[in-house]
Design a protein around this motif. Sequence first.
Motif, PDB file in Angstrom:
ATOM      1  N   ASN A   1       0.828  -1.209   0.000  1.00  0.00           N
ATOM      2  CA  ASN A   1       0.000   0.000   0.000  1.00  0.00           C
ATOM      3  C   ASN A   1       0.863   1.260   0.000  1.00  0.00           C
ATOM      4  OD1 ASN A   1      -2.177  -1.745   0.230  1.00  0.00           O
ATOM      5  ND2 ASN A   1      -2.110  -1.685   2.468  1.00  0.00           N
ATOM      6  N   GLY A   2       1.926   1.221  -0.770  1.00  0.00           N
ATOM      7  CA  GLY A   2       2.803   2.397  -0.902  1.00  0.00           C
ATOM      8  C   GLY A   2       3.756   2.576   0.265  1.00  0.00           C
ATOM      9  N   LYS A   3       3.714   1.666   1.249  1.00  0.00           N
ATOM     10  CA  LYS A   3       4.592   1.822   2.424  1.00  0.00           C
ATOM     11  C   LYS A   3       5.716   0.796   2.386  1.00  0.00           C
ATOM     12  CE  LYS A   3       1.850   4.103   5.837  1.00  0.00           C
ATOM     13  NZ  LYS A   3       0.901   3.970   6.893  1.00  0.00           N
ATOM     14  N   LEU A   4       6.871   1.224   2.876  1.00  0.00           N
ATOM     15  CA  LEU A   4       8.034   0.330   2.884  1.00  0.00           C
ATOM     16  C   LEU A   4       7.890  -0.749   3.937  1.00  0.00           C
ATOM     17  CD1 LEU A   4      11.299   2.450   2.641  1.00  0.00           C
ATOM     18  CD2 LEU A   4      10.414   0.832   0.975  1.00  0.00           C
ATOM     19  N   ARG A   5       8.237  -1.988   3.537  1.00  0.00           N
ATOM     20  CA  ARG A   5       8.233  -3.113   4.485  1.00  0.00           C
ATOM     21  C   ARG A   5       9.475  -3.944   4.220  1.00  0.00           C
ATOM     22  NH1 ARG A   5       4.455  -1.267   6.636  1.00  0.00           N
ATOM     23  NH2 ARG A   5       2.254  -1.715   6.523  1.00  0.00           N
ATOM     24  N   LEU A   6      10.082  -4.468   5.273  1.00  0.00           N
ATOM     25  CA  LEU A   6      11.184  -5.400   5.051  1.00  0.00           C
ATOM     26  C   LEU A   6      10.629  -6.647   4.382  1.00  0.00           C
ATOM     27  CD1 LEU A   6      13.132  -5.114   8.409  1.00  0.00           C
ATOM     28  CD2 LEU A   6      14.020  -4.529   6.146  1.00  0.00           C
TER      29      LEU A   6
ATOM     30  N   GLU B   1      10.651   4.097 -11.105  1.00  0.00           N
ATOM     31  CA  GLU B   1      11.014   5.486 -10.787  1.00  0.00           C
ATOM     32  C   GLU B   1      12.146   5.548  -9.772  1.00  0.00           C
ATOM     33  OE1 GLU B   1       7.534   7.574  -9.427  1.00  0.00           O
ATOM     34  OE2 GLU B   1       6.341   6.817 -11.094  1.00  0.00           O
ATOM     35  N   LEU B   2      12.624   4.401  -9.321  1.00  0.00           N
ATOM     36  CA  LEU B   2      13.558   4.408  -8.195  1.00  0.00           C
ATOM     37  C   LEU B   2      14.900   5.072  -8.516  1.00  0.00           C
ATOM     38  CD1 LEU B   2      12.812   0.968  -6.557  1.00  0.00           C
ATOM     39  CD2 LEU B   2      12.600   3.206  -5.480  1.00  0.00           C
TER      40      LEU B   2
ATOM     41  N   TYR C   1      36.329   5.897  -7.549  1.00  0.00           N
ATOM     42  CA  TYR C   1      36.273   7.303  -7.137  1.00  0.00           C
ATOM     43  C   TYR C   1      35.563   7.363  -5.789  1.00  0.00           C
ATOM     44  CZ  TYR C   1      37.180   7.918 -12.094  1.00  0.00           C
ATOM     45  OH  TYR C   1      37.742   7.841 -13.341  1.00  0.00           O
ATOM     46  N   ILE C   2      36.064   8.213  -4.904  1.00  0.00           N
ATOM     47  CA  ILE C   2      35.389   8.356  -3.603  1.00  0.00           C
ATOM     48  C   ILE C   2      35.129   9.843  -3.355  1.00  0.00           C
ATOM     49  CG2 ILE C   2      35.595   8.039  -1.097  1.00  0.00           C
ATOM     50  CD1 ILE C   2      37.274   5.602  -1.586  1.00  0.00           C
ATOM     51  N   GLY C   3      33.929  10.144  -2.913  1.00  0.00           N
ATOM     52  CA  GLY C   3      33.600  11.537  -2.616  1.00  0.00           C
ATOM     53  C   GLY C   3      32.413  11.632  -1.686  1.00  0.00           C
ATOM     54  N   VAL C   4      32.094  12.866  -1.318  1.00  0.00           N
ATOM     55  CA  VAL C   4      30.980  13.114  -0.395  1.00  0.00           C
ATOM     56  C   VAL C   4      29.744  13.509  -1.192  1.00  0.00           C
ATOM     57  CG1 VAL C   4      30.166  14.686   1.433  1.00  0.00           C
ATOM     58  CG2 VAL C   4      32.532  13.878   1.445  1.00  0.00           C
ATOM     59  N   MET C   5      28.594  13.012  -0.768  1.00  0.00           N
ATOM     60  CA  MET C   5      27.317  13.438  -1.346  1.00  0.00           C
ATOM     61  C   MET C   5      26.481  14.050  -0.210  1.00  0.00           C
ATOM     62  SD  MET C   5      27.471  12.215  -4.529  1.00  0.00           S
ATOM     63  CE  MET C   5      25.847  12.065  -5.255  1.00  0.00           C
ATOM     64  N   LEU C   6      25.839  15.180  -0.478  1.00  0.00           N
ATOM     65  CA  LEU C   6      24.885  15.731   0.485  1.00  0.00           C
ATOM     66  C   LEU C   6      23.493  15.252   0.086  1.00  0.00           C
ATOM     67  CD1 LEU C   6      26.130  19.421   0.854  1.00  0.00           C
ATOM     68  CD2 LEU C   6      26.750  17.427   2.232  1.00  0.00           C
ATOM     69  N   TYR C   7      22.690  14.862   1.069  1.00  0.00           N
ATOM     70  CA  TYR C   7      21.343  14.391   0.726  1.00  0.00           C
ATOM     71  C   TYR C   7      20.341  14.808   1.787  1.00  0.00           C
ATOM     72  CZ  TYR C   7      21.800  10.557   4.142  1.00  0.00           C
ATOM     73  OH  TYR C   7      21.948   9.825   5.293  1.00  0.00           O
ATOM     74  N   ASP C   8      19.075  14.742   1.388  1.00  0.00           N
ATOM     75  CA  ASP C   8      17.998  15.123   2.293  1.00  0.00           C
ATOM     76  C   ASP C   8      17.512  13.867   3.023  1.00  0.00           C
ATOM     77  OD1 ASP C   8      15.818  16.052   3.605  1.00  0.00           O
ATOM     78  OD2 ASP C   8      14.672  16.616   1.808  1.00  0.00           O
ATOM     79  N   ALA C   9      17.896  13.762   4.298  1.00  0.00           N
ATOM     80  CA  ALA C   9      17.558  12.544   5.061  1.00  0.00           C
ATOM     81  C   ALA C   9      16.046  12.404   5.240  1.00  0.00           C
ATOM     82  CB  ALA C   9      18.252  12.568   6.418  1.00  0.00           C
ATOM     83  N   ASP C  10      15.317  13.540   5.271  1.00  0.00           N
ATOM     84  CA  ASP C  10      13.857  13.471   5.450  1.00  0.00           C
ATOM     85  C   ASP C  10      13.147  12.870   4.237  1.00  0.00           C
ATOM     86  OD1 ASP C  10      13.967  14.487   7.965  1.00  0.00           O
ATOM     87  OD2 ASP C  10      13.562  16.560   7.368  1.00  0.00           O
TER      88      ASP C  10
ATOM     89  N   HIS D   1      12.772   7.932   2.979  1.00  0.00           N
ATOM     90  CA  HIS D   1      11.738   6.898   2.994  1.00  0.00           C
ATOM     91  C   HIS D   1      10.728   7.088   1.866  1.00  0.00           C
ATOM     92  CE1 HIS D   1      12.180   4.370   6.763  1.00  0.00           C
ATOM     93  NE2 HIS D   1      13.336   4.955   6.500  1.00  0.00           N
ATOM     94  N   ALA D   2      10.365   8.356   1.618  1.00  0.00           N
ATOM     95  CA  ALA D   2       9.402   8.618   0.531  1.00  0.00           C
ATOM     96  C   ALA D   2      10.005   8.186  -0.802  1.00  0.00           C
ATOM     97  CB  ALA D   2       9.052  10.102   0.508  1.00  0.00           C
ATOM     98  N   MET D   3      11.270   8.484  -1.002  1.00  0.00           N
ATOM     99  CA  MET D   3      11.891   8.151  -2.287  1.00  0.00           C
ATOM    100  C   MET D   3      12.056   6.636  -2.451  1.00  0.00           C
ATOM    101  SD  MET D   3      12.101  10.871  -3.840  1.00  0.00           S
ATOM    102  CE  MET D   3      11.941  12.601  -3.504  1.00  0.00           C
ATOM    103  N   ALA D   4      12.404   5.970  -1.356  1.00  0.00           N
ATOM    104  CA  ALA D   4      12.600   4.513  -1.436  1.00  0.00           C
ATOM    105  C   ALA D   4      11.274   3.783  -1.648  1.00  0.00           C
ATOM    106  CB  ALA D   4      13.287   4.006  -0.177  1.00  0.00           C
TER     107      ALA D   4
END
Length: 483
Positions: A70-75, A287-288, A266-275, A278-281
Amino acid sequence: MKIKAQMAMVLNLDKCLGCHTCSVPCKNAWTTAPGSEYMWFNNVETKPGTGYPHLWENQNLHKGGWTTKNGKLRLKAGGKLRKYTQIFGNPNLPGMEQYYEPWNFDYKSLTTSPEQKHQPMAQAYSSVTGQPMTPKSGPNWDDDLGGTHVTGQDDPNFAGLDAKALLEFQRVFMLHLPRLCEHCLNPACVASCPSGAIYKRDEDGIVLTDQTRCRSWRFCMSGCPYKKVYFNWKSHHSQKCIFCYPRVESGQPTLCAQSCTGRIRYIGVMLYDADAVHAMASRPETELYQAHLDVFLDPNDPAVCQQAIKDGIPHPFITAAQASPTYKLIAEWKLALPLHPEFRTLPMVWYIPPASPQKPEEQAGDALEHMRIPPRYLANLFTAGDEAPVRSALHKLLALRNYMRQRTFGGEEASQCLESAGLDPQTTEAMYRLLAVARYEDRFVIPTARRENAQGEDVEALKGYAGYPGNCPCSPQFKGRQA
Ligand code: SF4
Ligand code: SF4
């Protein structure tokens, strides 16, 4: 919005030699203790094949990663309640047959054997039972297609393709896939652990196991869809890739990246929106890939910098993110792609897909239609079956090849071949520099741990250091200097 920093790695599969040099220093540094013989924090697989452990990509079998209901993440293996009912009998654990029975050879028989007609043999002995054995599988059983005639049919990346035809001698293709823990943004291993022993650390997103809290339940092992948590059968604790954090904290790359002979890492830093994680996953499967890109933030955007400072990201991490090779390859140029995004863990080790050999007379667009490695196979590996991002990345790589060939050897106007790939000469030159001739400091842009907090540092000396707060374009000192 809550901004966090994450260490990320990109591997350019176009250049991987399959030499396994990366696996060796990793093994020597981290998994030589008793009980860790079968652990390969870094391993290199040959595709097509079923990899290590056997069939790790088949989540119908292993029940790793996440799914949605139902659109919600589950293990996939069930939530907490189910875990507690299974705590003394986890049904989803891979068995020793999916790894291999570790063994060692009786080398003494080689050096102490008396003179005889035939050369002496070193018998294999099981490290588990101590008994003589015949190895029947290993961490690298289909290396260079050695076992693919047996295992290839079971490779799940053939979905939608005629595996039988593609495994025929004259059509078969090959690529190397080095693998390590993905240090995911939405790690299923962390969510699966009933003891809270496995955690994602706040400062750089590296996923670690607290050996003192591990209670041997092994739900992290079954929960990880990449099968990158191992169980030490002597110490009875879970162990996994630690992204060489003691090296990374002092600004050095991981051992696998440092030792890579193909210089593909290659190794580097990525900034991301932690909030937003879950919505994106939770977005629909196709669309992932785009959803994962949407989680990343532009480190050169002043508003992102200001928010990052408010959220406690140290200046060295912000300046490192601005110079990050991984940000360029993943988000700016969209050359790198995530491994099996359909597992929904938002993995942070990304791959530039390999371009197959190209005939000199072929243009980039035409060459895509004749590629030996089917784009669909790569799409099943990297974009949950969506061919468009794979084709776009390959088109850019082939256009880059054509451009450099024409620029070097003459021919038609070099920049003409770039247009259809959506590239311009300046971007292409920058891509060429990073992919082909990058220096060590361009491939690895790693901030040291909280250097700006050091006491008693020589401030003048620090000004030459990329992580000095005043060198960050969003800092008041930098703005003052510009004025
Ligand atoms: S790849 Fe690493 S971080 Fe991701 S789920 Fe597996 S063990 Fe956890
Ligand atoms: S990643 Fe580098 S070291 Fe490892 S197999 Fe590929 S080329 Fe060799």
